[in-house]
Design an enzyme around this catalytic site. Structure first.
Site, PDB file in Angstrom:
ATOM      1  N   TRP A 138       0.771  -1.170  -0.002  1.00 26.76           N
ATOM      2  CA  TRP A 138      -0.052   0.012   0.093  1.00 26.76           C
ATOM      3  C   TRP A 138       0.911   1.205  -0.025  1.00 26.76           C
ATOM      4  O   TRP A 138       0.430   2.161  -0.031  1.00 26.76           O
ATOM      5  CB  TRP A 138      -0.938  -0.162   0.985  1.00 26.76           C
ATOM      6  CG  TRP A 138      -0.248  -0.383   2.572  1.00 26.76           C
ATOM      7  CD1 TRP A 138       0.413   0.359   3.462  1.00 26.76           C
ATOM      8  CD2 TRP A 138      -0.167  -1.723   3.016  1.00 26.76           C
ATOM      9  NE1 TRP A 138       0.809  -0.353   4.381  1.00 26.76           N
ATOM     10  CE2 TRP A 138       0.384  -1.475   4.208  1.00 26.76           C
ATOM     11  CE3 TRP A 138      -0.648  -3.129   2.624  1.00 26.76           C
ATOM     12  CZ2 TRP A 138       0.750  -2.521   4.882  1.00 26.76           C
ATOM     13  CZ3 TRP A 138      -0.422  -4.039   3.386  1.00 26.76           C
ATOM     14  CH2 TRP A 138       0.307  -3.975   4.820  1.00 26.76           C
ATOM     15  N   ARG A 139       2.275   1.081  -0.008  1.00 27.80           N
ATOM     16  CA  ARG A 139       3.122   2.187   0.187  1.00 27.80           C
ATOM     17  C   ARG A 139       3.342   2.566  -1.357  1.00 27.80           C
ATOM     18  O   ARG A 139       4.121   3.642  -1.639  1.00 27.80           O
ATOM     19  CB  ARG A 139       4.158   1.876   0.800  1.00 27.80           C
ATOM     20  CG  ARG A 139       4.001   1.780   2.414  1.00 27.80           C
ATOM     21  CD  ARG A 139       5.183   1.936   3.296  1.00 27.80           C
ATOM     22  NE  ARG A 139       4.889   2.378   4.598  1.00 27.80           N
ATOM     23  CZ  ARG A 139       5.612   1.762   5.682  1.00 27.80           C
ATOM     24  NH1 ARG A 139       6.693   1.052   5.337  1.00 27.80           N
ATOM     25  NH2 ARG A 139       5.295   1.900   6.943  1.00 27.80           N
ATOM     26  N   GLU A 158      -5.200   0.395   6.031  1.00 27.63           N
ATOM     27  CA  GLU A 158      -5.471   1.162   7.304  1.00 27.63           C
ATOM     28  C   GLU A 158      -6.644   0.229   8.060  1.00 27.63           C
ATOM     29  O   GLU A 158      -6.449  -0.185   9.395  1.00 27.63           O
ATOM     30  CB  GLU A 158      -5.653   2.524   7.431  1.00 27.63           C
ATOM     31  CG  GLU A 158      -4.645   3.295   7.003  1.00 27.63           C
ATOM     32  CD  GLU A 158      -3.386   3.452   8.167  1.00 27.63           C
ATOM     33  OE1 GLU A 158      -3.325   2.757   9.197  1.00 27.63           O
ATOM     34  OE2 GLU A 158      -2.187   3.839   7.700  1.00 27.63           O
ATOM     35  N   THR A 202      -4.443  -6.003  13.443  1.00 24.73           N
ATOM     36  CA  THR A 202      -3.992  -7.205  12.644  1.00 24.73           C
ATOM     37  C   THR A 202      -2.659  -7.061  12.234  1.00 24.73           C
ATOM     38  O   THR A 202      -2.293  -5.974  11.809  1.00 24.73           O
ATOM     39  CB  THR A 202      -5.074  -7.577  11.411  1.00 24.73           C
ATOM     40  OG1 THR A 202      -6.356  -7.544  11.700  1.00 24.73           O
ATOM     41  CG2 THR A 202      -4.574  -8.896  10.760  1.00 24.73           C
ATOM     42  N   LEU A 251      -9.888 -12.649   8.810  1.00 22.52           N
ATOM     43  CA  LEU A 251      -9.129 -11.391   9.210  1.00 22.52           C
ATOM     44  C   LEU A 251      -9.751 -10.753  10.774  1.00 22.52           C
ATOM     45  O   LEU A 251      -9.314 -10.058  11.702  1.00 22.52           O
ATOM     46  CB  LEU A 251      -9.429 -10.217   8.221  1.00 22.52           C
ATOM     47  CG  LEU A 251      -8.390  -9.894   7.439  1.00 22.52           C
ATOM     48  CD1 LEU A 251      -8.578  -8.680   6.332  1.00 22.52           C
ATOM     49  CD2 LEU A 251      -6.915  -9.465   8.242  1.00 22.52           C
ATOM     50  N   GLY A 252     -11.081 -11.148  11.097  1.00 19.34           N
ATOM     51  CA  GLY A 252     -11.697 -10.890  12.256  1.00 19.34           C
ATOM     52  C   GLY A 252     -12.357  -9.476  12.220  1.00 19.34           C
ATOM     53  O   GLY A 252     -12.007  -8.815  11.260  1.00 19.34           O
ATOM     54  N   TYR A 261      -7.881   8.469  14.013  1.00 20.03           N
ATOM     55  CA  TYR A 261      -6.522   7.796  13.666  1.00 20.03           C
ATOM     56  C   TYR A 261      -6.624   7.427  12.065  1.00 20.03           C
ATOM     57  O   TYR A 261      -5.811   8.051  11.036  1.00 20.03           O
ATOM     58  CB  TYR A 261      -6.138   6.556  14.344  1.00 20.03           C
ATOM     59  CG  TYR A 261      -5.006   5.717  13.484  1.00 20.03           C
ATOM     60  CD1 TYR A 261      -3.622   6.023  13.513  1.00 20.03           C
ATOM     61  CD2 TYR A 261      -5.518   4.515  12.658  1.00 20.03           C
ATOM     62  CE1 TYR A 261      -2.856   5.366  12.805  1.00 20.03           C
ATOM     63  CE2 TYR A 261      -4.588   4.081  11.968  1.00 20.03           C
ATOM     64  CZ  TYR A 261      -3.205   4.425  11.978  1.00 20.03           C
ATOM     65  OH  TYR A 261      -2.250   3.827  11.393  1.00 20.03           O
ATOM     66  N   ASP A 287      -1.571   6.092  16.706  1.00 17.92           N
ATOM     67  CA  ASP A 287      -2.040   4.667  17.140  1.00 17.92           C
ATOM     68  C   ASP A 287      -1.356   3.964  18.203  1.00 17.92           C
ATOM     69  O   ASP A 287      -0.498   4.826  18.889  1.00 17.92           O
ATOM     70  CB  ASP A 287      -1.673   3.907  15.790  1.00 17.92           C
ATOM     71  CG  ASP A 287      -0.540   3.488  15.539  1.00 17.92           C
ATOM     72  OD1 ASP A 287       0.424   3.971  16.222  1.00 17.92           O
ATOM     73  OD2 ASP A 287      -0.092   2.645  14.609  1.00 17.92           O
ATOM     74  N   CYS A 289      10.715   0.231  17.972  1.00 19.30           N
ATOM     75  CA  CYS A 289      10.359   0.392  19.493  1.00 19.30           C
ATOM     76  C   CYS A 289       9.234  -0.542  19.764  1.00 19.30           C
ATOM     77  O   CYS A 289       8.093  -0.312  20.077  1.00 19.30           O
ATOM     78  CB  CYS A 289      10.049   1.965  19.743  1.00 19.30           C
ATOM     79  SG  CYS A 289       9.802   2.450  21.529  1.00 19.30           S
ATOM     80  N   CYS A 310      16.781  -0.746  21.346  1.00 20.44           N
ATOM     81  CA  CYS A 310      17.225   0.757  21.317  1.00 20.44           C
ATOM     82  C   CYS A 310      18.497   0.885  20.602  1.00 20.44           C
ATOM     83  O   CYS A 310      18.779   2.257  20.086  1.00 20.44           O
ATOM     84  CB  CYS A 310      17.309   1.235  22.867  1.00 20.44           C
ATOM     85  SG  CYS A 310      15.878   0.966  23.752  1.00 20.44           S
ATOM     86  N   CYS A 335      16.351   9.782  23.959  1.00 16.49           N
ATOM     87  CA  CYS A 335      15.286   8.996  24.766  1.00 16.49           C
ATOM     88  C   CYS A 335      15.276   8.958  25.934  1.00 16.49           C
ATOM     89  O   CYS A 335      16.315   8.327  26.647  1.00 16.49           O
ATOM     90  CB  CYS A 335      15.025   7.708  23.951  1.00 16.49           C
ATOM     91  SG  CYS A 335      13.866   6.867  24.760  1.00 16.49           S
TER      92      CYS A 335
HETATM   93 FE1  SF4 Z   1      11.952   3.342  21.830  1.00 16.92          FE
HETATM   94 FE2  SF4 Z   1      13.539   5.050  23.097  1.00 16.92          FE
HETATM   95 FE3  SF4 Z   1      14.406   2.799  22.559  1.00 16.92          FE
HETATM   96 FE4  SF4 Z   1      14.376   4.375  20.529  1.00 16.92          FE
HETATM   97  S1  SF4 Z   1      15.601   4.545  22.093  1.00 16.92           S
HETATM   98  S2  SF4 Z   1      13.538   2.332  20.791  1.00 16.92           S
HETATM   99  S3  SF4 Z   1      12.245   5.323  21.204  1.00 16.92           S
HETATM  100  S4  SF4 Z   1      12.734   3.294  24.011  1.00 16.92           S
END
Ligand code: SF4
Length: 357
Positions: A27-28, A40, A46, A83-84, A123, A141, A195, A203, A212
């Site tokens: 879809w991109r 979306e 899902t 898909l529910g 959203y 989201d 993340c 991280c 962060c």
């Molecule tokens: Fe998530 Fe912060 Fe780790 Fe990046 S550094 S993955 S924003 S917790």
């Protein structure tokens, strides 16, 4: 108030990371609002890997909003089968009809107009408006809430509407005028592939690691804070797989409530013994030749669980069936009747029964 000074440098970092690292997703490859909207809606609740084959199949069968508006309900349910959350596809059809009747077949570009369409909330409106139409609006989201809560080391409960509102306002300030859709996708993408939820952020691979606060404090894996969910209710059900030379017995679910309008194998409330199952078959005018245990299955919905006891009953074909029951051949089960994934254990068993020599 959230610390937007901390957040403002993330825009350019995220966009460059997105340019390098975004996944190739079907879809991109276009800005067609119909394709973006379909993706979306499918992606709500899902996983991406599960959505991709459905997306291709759906777009091949219904390539335009007009085709969706004209599609029959059974065909739509069949395209959605597995898909529910089937209310999503019912709302999509209603929205497609509105787009045809009220907007001349073209999706509105403003988020406020998009939100008038059934099934489109804040959203999805933000997503379609920013990605397809370049509008400078956020889309927040669960992925985005998690990333922002970790970046800010926020102790706030992100399931609280007031907190979500604060995070949405903070995200809205960040959306750049020149690449709103890419920025929104980059934030969601970071949450989806770096993340990660459930205590597992990667991280070391994150373009935002220097900024962060959650990472610096060592709290990121425990964030975001969420109020505990209510326990699901458990419903016991007995599933009757009644097989005869005419096929398997199916019935349509009520038009309202869970799995509305879909097909299922006849079910009885509670977990009943085989003699009661046989008695039920007789009340439908069927003569049971054998009733044997077909195994137990569970299905988890958002707010309830079904615990199902199955019986496989071989019955003599009857001249007539009570209203609401009908025979489906195995071929019709595959191509015509949409039986929800909640019954996949029993559907797989029926496939074996019908393919046995
Ligand atoms: Fe998530 Fe912060 Fe780790 Fe990046 S550094 S993955 S924003 S917790």
């Amino acid at each position: 108030m959230l610390d937007s000074d901390l957040l403002s440098p993330i825009v350019s970092l995220l966009l460059s990371w997105f340019d390098r690292s975004q996944r190739v997703l079907p879809w991109r490859d276009s800005k067609d609002p119909y394709r973006i909207w379909v993706s979306e809606i499918m992606l709500q609740q899902t996983r991406v890997s599960a959505v991709i084959p459905y997306f291709h199949r759906f777009l091949e069968a219904l390539p335009t909003v007009e085709a969706l508006a004209l599609a029959g309900d059974d065909r739509l349910n069949k395209l959605w089968e597995g898909l529910g959350y089937y209310s999503r596809v019912r709302n999509m059809k209603k929205a497609a009809i509105m787009v045809m009747e009220q907007y001349g077949g073209r999706f509105p570009s403003q988020p406020e107009e998009l939100r008038k369409l059934p099934g489109i909330g804040e959203y999805t409106a933000g997503s379609v408006a920013s990605i397809a139409f370049g509008k400078r609006v956020p889309c927040v989201d669960g992925n985005v809430l998690r990333v922002l809560a970790r970046l800010l080391n926020s102790p706030l409960d992100v399931t609280a509407p007031a907190v979500k509102k604060q995070f949405t306002a903070a995200a809205a300030e960040l959306v750049p005028a020149d690449r709103p859709g890419d920025f929104n996708q980059s934030l969601m993408e970071l949450g989806a592939i770096v993340c990660l939820p459930n205590g597992a952020p990667l991280c070391e691979q994150c373009p935002l690691r220097q900024l962060c606060r959650g990472r610096a404090a060592g709290t990121a894996p425990q964030l975001p804070v969420k109020a505990p969910k209510k326990a699901r209710t458990v419903e016991e059900r007995t599933v009757l797989l009644c097989v005869s030379p005419s096929g398997v017995l199916v019935t349509r679910r009520p038009e309202h409530g869970i799995l509305a309008g879909l097909w299922e194998y006849p079910c009885l409330p509670g977990s009943i013994p085989p003699e009661d199952a046989a008695g039920q078959l007789r009340t439908w005018g069927l003569q049971p030749l054998s009733v044997e245990k077909a195994g137990n299955a569970r299905h988890i919905f958002t707010h309830k669980e079904w615990h199902m006891t199955g019986y496989l009953a071989r019955v003599s074909p009857s001249a007539s069936l009570p209203e609401g029951l009908r025979w489906a051949t195995v071929e019709e089960l595959r191509s015509r009747y949409a039986v929800p994934g909640a019954y996949k254990f029993f559907t797989a068993l029926l496939e074996k029964v019908f393919s046995a020599p």
